[in-house]
Structure formats: C-alpha cells, structure tokens
Design an enzyme around this catalytic site. Structure first.
Site, PDB file in Angstrom:
ATOM      1  N   GLU A 313      14.246  12.793 -86.791  1.00  0.00           N
ATOM      2  CA  GLU A 313      14.993  14.042 -86.951  1.00  0.00           C
ATOM      3  C   GLU A 313      15.931  14.299 -85.766  1.00  0.00           C
ATOM      4  O   GLU A 313      15.980  15.405 -85.222  1.00  0.00           O
ATOM      5  CB  GLU A 313      14.037  15.221 -87.157  1.00  0.00           C
ATOM      6  CG  GLU A 313      13.188  15.055 -88.401  1.00  0.00           C
ATOM      7  CD  GLU A 313      12.340  16.267 -88.772  1.00  0.00           C
ATOM      8  OE1 GLU A 313      11.937  17.020 -87.883  1.00  0.00           O
ATOM      9  OE2 GLU A 313      12.090  16.449 -89.985  1.00  0.00           O
ATOM     10  N   ASP A 387       5.170  15.206 -95.432  1.00  0.00           N
ATOM     11  CA  ASP A 387       5.272  16.226 -94.396  1.00  0.00           C
ATOM     12  C   ASP A 387       4.441  17.477 -94.680  1.00  0.00           C
ATOM     13  O   ASP A 387       4.985  18.472 -95.156  1.00  0.00           O
ATOM     14  CB  ASP A 387       6.740  16.635 -94.223  1.00  0.00           C
ATOM     15  CG  ASP A 387       6.950  17.543 -93.024  1.00  0.00           C
ATOM     16  OD1 ASP A 387       5.994  17.725 -92.271  1.00  0.00           O
ATOM     17  OD2 ASP A 387       8.072  18.046 -92.852  1.00  0.00           O
ATOM     18  N   GLU A 415       3.279  26.072 -92.516  1.00  0.00           N
ATOM     19  CA  GLU A 415       4.711  25.896 -92.753  1.00  0.00           C
ATOM     20  C   GLU A 415       5.046  25.822 -94.246  1.00  0.00           C
ATOM     21  O   GLU A 415       5.999  26.445 -94.707  1.00  0.00           O
ATOM     22  CB  GLU A 415       5.191  24.618 -92.054  1.00  0.00           C
ATOM     23  CG  GLU A 415       6.653  24.303 -92.332  1.00  0.00           C
ATOM     24  CD  GLU A 415       7.137  23.017 -91.663  1.00  0.00           C
ATOM     25  OE1 GLU A 415       6.363  22.386 -90.928  1.00  0.00           O
ATOM     26  OE2 GLU A 415       8.307  22.662 -91.899  1.00  0.00           O
TER      27      GLU A 415
HETATM   28  C1  BDP Z   1       8.702  19.331 -90.058  1.00  0.00           C
HETATM   29  C2  BDP Z   1       9.117  20.652 -89.533  1.00  0.00           C
HETATM   30  C3  BDP Z   1       9.924  20.578 -88.269  1.00  0.00           C
HETATM   31  C4  BDP Z   1       9.199  19.702 -87.263  1.00  0.00           C
HETATM   32  C5  BDP Z   1       8.915  18.362 -87.879  1.00  0.00           C
HETATM   33  C6  BDP Z   1       8.047  17.488 -86.992  1.00  0.00           C
HETATM   34  O1  BDP Z   1       9.876  21.294 -90.531  1.00  0.00           O
HETATM   35  O2  BDP Z   1      10.093  21.881 -87.791  1.00  0.00           O
HETATM   36  O3  BDP Z   1       9.957  19.545 -86.112  1.00  0.00           O
HETATM   37  O4  BDP Z   1       8.185  18.518 -89.060  1.00  0.00           O
HETATM   38  O5  BDP Z   1       6.845  17.445 -87.254  1.00  0.00           O
HETATM   39  O6  BDP Z   1       7.666  19.578 -90.928  1.00  0.00           O
HETATM   40  O7  BDP Z   1       8.536  16.864 -86.084  1.00  0.00           O
END
Ligand code: BDP
Length: 701
Positions: A313, A387, A415
């Site tokens: 990401e 996720d 989340e």
């Molecule tokens: C996702 C979240 C994000 C996190 C990412 C992570 O939306 O905010 O930074 O995972 O785990 O679920 O790195």
C-alpha cells in the site's frame, strides 16, 4: 419550604452512598471488583481469604499488592491484612521459588515447567492452616497468577481444592496500535490515541499505567505503539525519549514496547536519516540501523523490536532496491540480534503484478522465502488472505512456511465489522481460525497448532491484535467492544479456551454476575459475529464495503469507479450468478491449500457453504443444502442477520432494571443504530444483486 429542604438532603445522601446509583462509565473495564452480593458466598470467601503473605521487593510486587488491596476490598468489602507468617486459616501466600515459604514447600519440580510467565494456584495446609499458594518463577508470573486468583472471585468460582497451573501457549502476545504521531488512530473508533506524544516525556498520563494493568490482567506482554504506516519520525531522539518513558511505565506490568518502523528511515528524504539510500545491502544503511538499535537499547534495555509494513500500500521496502522481503528483514535482524529483539515482517502485500487474484499474492511472494529469514524474524500475516473481512478462510501461508515462525495478526478494532457501533463479539470468529485445520501435516494441523509452534517446532511464537482502544473514557467506544480486547488477550494466552467461557467471565467481571444478565448477554454475544457476517457478507462474499470508510455496503462498481479492486472485483455478480471463481477453472487460489482442503474448496459440491462465493461463481439457481436456491439462501441469510440484531435489541431491553443505567443506555443507542444500519446493508445488497438474479427478494423461507 422546610419539606423541600429535607427531600433535597435525602437525594444527595442517596447519590453519595450507593455505588449502585452512580453511573458506570466503563473506565474500569473488567476490573470493577464489585462487592459479592450473595451473603453466603461472601462469608465463605471472607473466611478463605484473610491475609496476604507477600514479600515486597520489586515494582511488580508493589503492583500485586495494590491490586490485591483494591480487588479484595472491592469484592469482599474488607482490606486484607499483609503479614509475613502463616498462623491462621485464609492466608494467601504469594512468592517465587526464591521465597523461603515456597522453597520450604518443595515446589521446584512443579515450578520448573511453568517458565517465566506461568504460575500455579493451589489450596494447601501449612501447619494446620488452610491456605492458598500462588507461585511462579518470576514476578510477572505472580502478577498473572494474582489476576487469575481475583478473577476466580469475580466470576464466583469456589476457592477450595484449587489446583490450577497455567502458562501461555504463545510467547509474544502483542497489541498493535495503528496510532499516528498526530493522535489520529487509523481504523480507530474510540477517540484519539492513548499516547499523548506532545506531553511526553515530561507529563506521564496516569492512564498509561491503567492501560498496562488492563493488559497484564489478560496476559498481553507487548505493545507496538505506532501505526504500521509508520512515520519515520518515531526514530528521532525526541520520540525515542518519549517511547522510553512509556516503556518505563509498562515494564513492571511485564509489557515490552515495540515500534513500527519506516523502511526508508536511513534515507535523508525520510527527514530522519542522512544517507542517499535505504538499500538493505548497502553497508552504510546496515550500519545506520545498527547504530539506531544501539541508541534505542541504551534508552530501553528490554525494547521488543521492529514491526515492518514494507512494499505494501505504498510503503517503502526492499523491493524498491530489487531486494527481497528476506533481505530487508534480515538486515534489521542483524541490527537487533545483539539485544534480544525481534523483527515482525508483515506479509500483507498484494502487488497486482504478482497475480490478478489478490487472495493469492502474499502466498506467492512469501512461500519461496521460507528458510531464508534470520532466526529472529517473524512473518506476520493477517488471519485471512484478503483483509480482516467479516469471514475469510485462513490465509494459506499458515502451514506453508514450516521454517519461518508465522505470527497471525488479528484485528480487534472492527474496521470491517461495524466499527464501534455494532455489537459483534469476535471470539467465535477467532476460534474458527484457531480451529481451522490446514492439513499442513495431515489431519489435526490446526492454525492454533501452527501459531503455538507445536506443529512445526517454531523457534519462537507470537500473535498480535490490532487494538480497539482510544482515549474515550471507556477505552473502546462500544461497551461490548471491551469484550473483544479481553477475549483477544485470553485467547492469546490459551487459544483452546471457548468463546463461551470467555464471554461468561467477561460479563460477570464487567456487567453483572446475575444469572439472567449473564445468560441474556452471553446469548446476544455468541451469535453476534455470525449475524454480522449474514447481514454484511454471507456465504463467502467479501469486501463489498464503502471504499476507505469500510462501514456500509458498496456493491456497485459504478459508485466507486476509481478503485478497480473494490466491489465488483470481489463479488462478480452477473446474469449467471455471483462469487469469485477461485477454483481450478478460475484463479485457483484453492490450489494454495493442502490436500484434501484444496479438493474440497475446488469442488462446488463439497465447498463449505460459508465459503461458497469466496471460491466459486455459483449460479443463481444453485441448489443449497437447505433446499433453497442460492438467491433464496442469500435473501434468507441477509434477513436472518438483521433479525438477530432486532432480537439483540429486544433482549437488551429486558435487562434495563438489572444493570447500570449508563451502560444500558449507551448500548441501547448503539443497538438501535445497528438495527437501522444492518437493514440498510441488507436492502442495499439485495436490491443491487436483484438486478442480476432477476428474482424478487424473498423474506420468509
Ligand atoms: C487495511 C486498512 C489500512 C491498513 C492496512 C494494513 O484499511 O488502514 O493500513 O489494512 O493492514 O485493512 O496495513
């Protein structure tokens, strides 16, 4: 006039006298220690607990002493006496193997297998006096033992014939705080960060000790203070000094501090380093990390180590320099190795170039690296391959990296499960993961046995949970979200405990020990996760969430055209059916599992229905085990989920007279919102999918 005055005085006295009339703001979590209200039981306990024998010679022991004072005063209504000898019934003797009384009792053999954190609690007779011994090898074991002992009273267990021995199944039991240095908590729904960076190191908020105490009471022994999307600044001298202050507060509670680091910190562009690169093979970069580690350990001798989100990401990582994840992790391990620290290297990667199916990417990148990591590196993987969805099958990496200690990352903060608005008790979900049989070494290769190291003989074991805490007065926003923090800690200590047992303990400790309250709240909690799956993403659907916000449904690609990986990508509804074909005719993600799972998932007729649309694009008319069509089943599931929320609300309302008014009101308000929002979920999804199924929504069957 006179009469009015009298009434006023009575009101004031009534308010002051009765703790019952004061509202419970939830701050005390499960450590409320309310007085035992059954007089018979109270008398029994009072007879069995009269004095405490505890030699106080460490910070941890002072904490134990304070906890016992507070706990026993609250529960039994009396201050315990502290003495140095046992001369009458009711002594609680607390000590390690070095303490003379314990030494004289010849417990060496029993203590030995308990390790540094384990303890035992036994009823014994010393010179004719009925006593209870809480013994351990280290002070922190005593602290855990004392919390267990108090829990026995809080949950109204008998204190006679005790013979309890307990030690954690997993070594590193951590929380991950996704807290930014500016105080905003990523995916946090309970206020701002607990860490007041601006005030530290000068002002040490009393809440830090309360946080550590709560964690110690459930066996959590480490905390990663900052967000995985790490700000490089955390490694500056200023911040390290603040971190050291927190570490000082947490240390006597058995809690070590860890930090998330930004891989490009040595590079001057990060604003922290002074080099022109962060290439893990560059000797200057390696030296940079070694020096930084030295600096950290000078301030924090028991610093736990680094957590790293790399090449994920948009975060920097070794692949920016054509190096592997192992190269990056090993460089950091080299820096930490002299000091007993560890590296937790995340496997949350989903680079599109690796495979068109996101669910396959972590496995494809990491399995070839098995055996290539330094011995102090954990690979930290989320429980599922996508996720933190309401339900996923287990991440297939688990079992496929026998030479690398894998550390599961669970998400306590909700989340994707309704934030801190929905009542969703997560222990049943975590149990489903722990019990998931990976077949890595044939039948009986549960995730739990991988995580606790028994299956592959891991050299170290760990687990982490993304925290749901914030600076809201009640820590977690939703009162019931406290149960998830509690359950995470208890399961990290012993993943074989049942979700029901943990709920039972939590309710008695946090809400009420009244049978009606316990059974009502427990039945609400136990089905709440399955209900959430049903009204959000039943039958293996996933990630049909509003982009970024992740609260409500967003099945329509048209509404989120920027994000090619959301919504339609995952549900793939069309005129023929719905679901992501991950069988051998599709992406073959099913092929990443061990036999016979892969065959079972691959075949639409043997794939468990809870994962049906995860692995298959099934026809709308597909016959389900219930006899319904897939469409009929989908409708049924959505309606069952929302019905459960209505039932929870009704059940809660029956408790109005039995529980604290503030807790009652706050939970009721949230349940009302959950009722409305879950119906929106249901209706939005069914309305949308109906466009493809071309069949009306059926509420009844
Ligand atoms: C996702 C979240 C994000 C996190 C990412 C992570 O939306 O905010 O930074 O995972 O785990 O679920 O790195």
């Amino acid at each position: 006039m006179k009469r009015k005055g009298v009434i006023l005085i009575i009101c004031v006295v009534g308010f002051c006298l009765g703790d019952i009339t004061l509202a419970d703001d939830g701050y005390q979590l499960w450590l409320k220690y309310k007085k035992i209200d059954d007089p018979l039981l109270l008398r029994q306990y009072q007879e069995l607990v009269t004095s405490i024998v505890l030699i106080e010679d460490s910070k941890t022991r002072s904490i134990i002493r304070d906890e016992l004072k507070r706990g026993l005063k609250g529960l039994l209504g009396k201050n315990p006496t502290f003495t140095e000898s046992v001369d009458k019934d009711g002594a609680i003797i607390i000590g390690t193997g070095n303490c003379t009384i314990i030494k004289n009792l010849n417990y060496a053999n029993e203590l030995e297998p308990l390790g540094g954190e384990g303890y035992f609690i036994k009823s014994i007779k010393i010179t004719g006096s009925k006593s209870i011994v809480i013994a351990a090898n280290e002070d922190v074991g005593l602290l855990y033992g004392v919390f267990h002992f108090l829990r026995l009273i809080q949950t109204r267990q008998p204190l006679t014939d005790l013979n309890i021995a307990s030690k954690p199944k997993i070594q590193y039991r951590l929380l991950n705080h996704w807290d930014n240095l500016n105080g905003v908590v990523e995916r946090g729904y309970a206020g701002k960060s607990l860490w007041k960076w601006k005030d530290l190191p000068g002002d040490v908020n009393s809440r830090y000790a309360d946080y550590a105490r709560a964690n110690a009471s459930i066996g959590i022994n480490g905390t990663v203070l900052n967000n995985v999307n790490a700000n490089p600044k955390i490694l500056t001298a200023d911040y390290l000094e603040k971190v050291a202050k927190l570490a000082d507060v947490f240390r006597p509670y058995g809690i070590r501090v860890f930090l998330s680091i930004n891989f490009s910190s040595p590079n001057k562009r990060s604003g922290v380093g002074e080099l022109n690169t962060a290439d893990p093979m560059n000797p200057e970069v390696r030296l940079w990390w070694k020096n930084r580690a030295k600096q950290i350990y000078e301030l924090i001798p028991d610093f736990g180590g680094f957590l790293v989100k790399a090449n994920s990401e948009g975060m920097p990582g070794p692949q920016d320099y054509n190096r592997t994840h192992a190269d990056g992790a090993n460089m950091l391990a080299e820096a930490l190795a002299p000091y007993n620290g560890v590296v937790m290297w995340r496997a949350f990667v989903y680079d599109e170039k690796v495979d068109p199916d996101r669910a396959k990417r972590a496995y494809m990148e990491f399995v070839p690296l098995d055996g290539k990591f330094n011995s102090i590196v954990f690979v930290q993987a989320k429980n599922g391959p996508i996720d933190f969805q309401p339900r996923e099958p287990v991440q297939p990496l688990f079992g496929a990296m026998p030479q690398t200690p894998l550390m599961p990352e669970l998400q306590i903060t909700q989340e994707y499960l309704g934030h801190s608005t929905h009542l969703v008790y997560l222990a049943p979900m975590w149990k489903e993961y722990f019990e998931f049989d990976t077949y890595a070494k044939g039948r009986g290769s549960s995730l739990g046995s991988i995580v606790d190291g028994t299956l592959h003989n891991y050299r170290m074991t760990g687990i982490t949970g993304v925290a749901n805490t914030g600076d809201d007065r009640n820590w977690c926003g939703h009162f019931f979200a406290q149960a998830n923090w509690f359950a995470y800690g208890r399961l990290a200590w012993d993943h074989t405990l049942s979700a029901e047992q943990i709920a039972d303990d939590w309710i008695r400790m946090s809400l009420s020990a009244d049978d009606k309250v316990v059974s009502t709240a427990k039945s609400m909690m136990l089905g709440s996760w399955e209900a959430c799956v049903n009204y959000m993403t039943p039958l293996g659907l996933h990630h049909i969430m509003q982009a970024n916000f992740h609260y409500g449904p967003e099945p329509d690609y048209e509404k989120a055209p920027r994000l090619d990986w959301t919504s339609v990508y995952y549900h793939r509804a069309d005129a023929n059916g719905i679901g992501f074909d991950r069988s051998s005719t599709g992406s073959n993600a099913a092929g990443q599992y061990f036999s016979p799972l892969r065959e079972m998932f691959d075949d639409i007729d043997t794939c468990p229905e809870k994962y049906l649309l995860w692995f298959h694009h099934a026809g709308w008319e597909h016959k389900m085990q219930s006899g319904r069509t897939l469409w009929g089943e989908l409708c049924y599931k959505y309606y069952t989920g929302t019905k459960y929320v209505e039932d929870m609300l009704n059940a809660w309302q029956t408790l109005e007279k039995d529980i604290d008014p503030e807790i009652y009101a706050s939970v009721k308000t949230r349940l009302e919102k959950q009722k409305v929002d879950s119906a929106v979920w249901r209706d939005t999804c069914l309305d949308y999918f109906r466009k493809f199924s071309k069949t009306p929504v059926s509420e009844s069957n």
